[in-house]
Design a protein around this motif. Structure first.
Motif, PDB file in Angstrom:
ATOM      1  N   LEU A 159     109.191  19.000  62.575  1.00  0.00           N
ATOM      2  CA  LEU A 159     108.466  18.700  63.821  1.00  0.00           C
ATOM      3  C   LEU A 159     106.952  18.910  63.653  1.00  0.00           C
ATOM      4  N   THR A 160     106.561  19.949  62.935  1.00  0.00           N
ATOM      5  CA  THR A 160     105.122  20.204  62.778  1.00  0.00           C
ATOM      6  C   THR A 160     104.449  19.175  61.885  1.00  0.00           C
ATOM      7  N   ASN A 161     105.204  18.438  61.067  1.00  0.00           N
ATOM      8  CA  ASN A 161     104.601  17.437  60.177  1.00  0.00           C
ATOM      9  C   ASN A 161     104.699  16.012  60.722  1.00  0.00           C
ATOM     10  N   LEU A 162     105.317  15.842  61.873  1.00  0.00           N
ATOM     11  CA  LEU A 162     105.383  14.510  62.486  1.00  0.00           C
ATOM     12  C   LEU A 162     104.081  14.205  63.215  1.00  0.00           C
ATOM     13  N   LYS A 163     103.832  12.911  63.377  1.00  0.00           N
ATOM     14  CA  LYS A 163     102.649  12.489  64.133  1.00  0.00           C
ATOM     15  C   LYS A 163     102.839  12.887  65.594  1.00  0.00           C
ATOM     16  N   PRO A 164     101.742  13.176  66.307  1.00  0.00           N
ATOM     17  CA  PRO A 164     101.864  13.664  67.706  1.00  0.00           C
ATOM     18  C   PRO A 164     102.651  12.734  68.642  1.00  0.00           C
ATOM     19  N   ASP A 165     102.470  11.442  68.530  1.00  0.00           N
ATOM     20  CA  ASP A 165     103.199  10.532  69.427  1.00  0.00           C
ATOM     21  C   ASP A 165     104.691  10.514  69.113  1.00  0.00           C
ATOM     22  N   LYS A 166     105.047  10.595  67.812  1.00  0.00           N
ATOM     23  CA  LYS A 166     106.470  10.646  67.408  1.00  0.00           C
ATOM     24  C   LYS A 166     107.087  11.956  67.866  1.00  0.00           C
ATOM     25  N   LEU A 167     106.325  13.063  67.740  1.00  0.00           N
ATOM     26  CA  LEU A 167     106.799  14.382  68.175  1.00  0.00           C
ATOM     27  C   LEU A 167     107.071  14.390  69.677  1.00  0.00           C
ATOM     28  N   ALA A 168     106.166  13.837  70.430  1.00  0.00           N
ATOM     29  CA  ALA A 168     106.327  13.803  71.897  1.00  0.00           C
ATOM     30  C   ALA A 168     107.571  12.992  72.272  1.00  0.00           C
TER      31      ALA A 168
END
Length: 202
Positions: free
Chosen positions: A172-181
């Motif tokens: 989760l910490t290495n995903l892009k912010p939009d993908k994480l959201a």
């Protein structure tokens, strides 16, 4: 008058010089010349008799009690040489012992150096192995991250919940912010809150 005084002084001076030279002359005439004559005659007689005067003199000197003989000198020389030999042999043995100790130290040092070189090679091999494994893990993680990036948020959310918290948090910490959201939206509110709290503490 002056001539008379000069004659007196010369007459007085002459007997004194005659006396001095007369005493010295008597000494040479009565003592030195006879001794030299006797010595010369003895040398001539010894030469005619085929006798070596110098050898006789050496023998005479050697027979004197306070002068050491040639045999005694030779014995003293042998004793001195023996004591020097013993001293030199002792010094030689000491030097050989020192050489043996230094040789032993050198061999120990060489052995330790070889051992350290072997350990260094082993450690270098292990470091290279760990680096390869780390590179492999990074590649694997990159592949996993790429997979999660391609997955839909609806499919990725349940998979992350089933994983260990550490692995899920890492992804989760290495995903892009939009993908994480998008993935957090598809989780239950409790799971989304849990992962969000864990990410803020990191």
């Amino acid at each position: 008058m002056a001539k008379k005084d000069n004659r007196l002084t010369t007459e007085l001076a002459e007997p004194q010089s005659k006396r001095k030279s007369g005493g010295l002359l008597k000494f040479f005439t009565w003592i030195v010349l006879p001794i030299m004559t006797v010595v010369a005659v003895l040398l001539v007689v010894a030469t005619l008799m085929n006798t070596n005067v110098f050898d006789l003199g050496k023998k005479a000197i050697g027979s004197l009690p306070f002068v050491p003989s040639e045999e005694q000198q030779a014995k003293d020389a042998v004793v001195n040489n023996d004591s020097k030999m013993v001293k030199l042999q002792a010094e030689m043995q000491e030097k050989e012992a020192e050489i043996a100790q230094l040789q032993k130290k050198l061999e120990t040092t060489i052995t330790e150096k070889d051992k350290l070189a072997t350990e260094k090679e082993q450690l270098q091999f292990e470091i290279e192995k760990l680096n390869r494994e780390q590179d492999q893990v990074k590649r694997d993680f990159t592949d996993i991250l790429s997979t999660f990036d391609k997955m839909s948020p609806k499919a990725a959310a349940p998979v992350l919940i089933k994983m260990s918290d550490t692995e899920a948090l890492r992804i989760l910490t290495n995903l892009k912010p939009d993908k994480l959201a998008a993935i957090l939206e598809k989780m239950s509110p409790q799971d989304a809150a849990k992962y969000t709290e864990m990410m803020t503490k990191q």
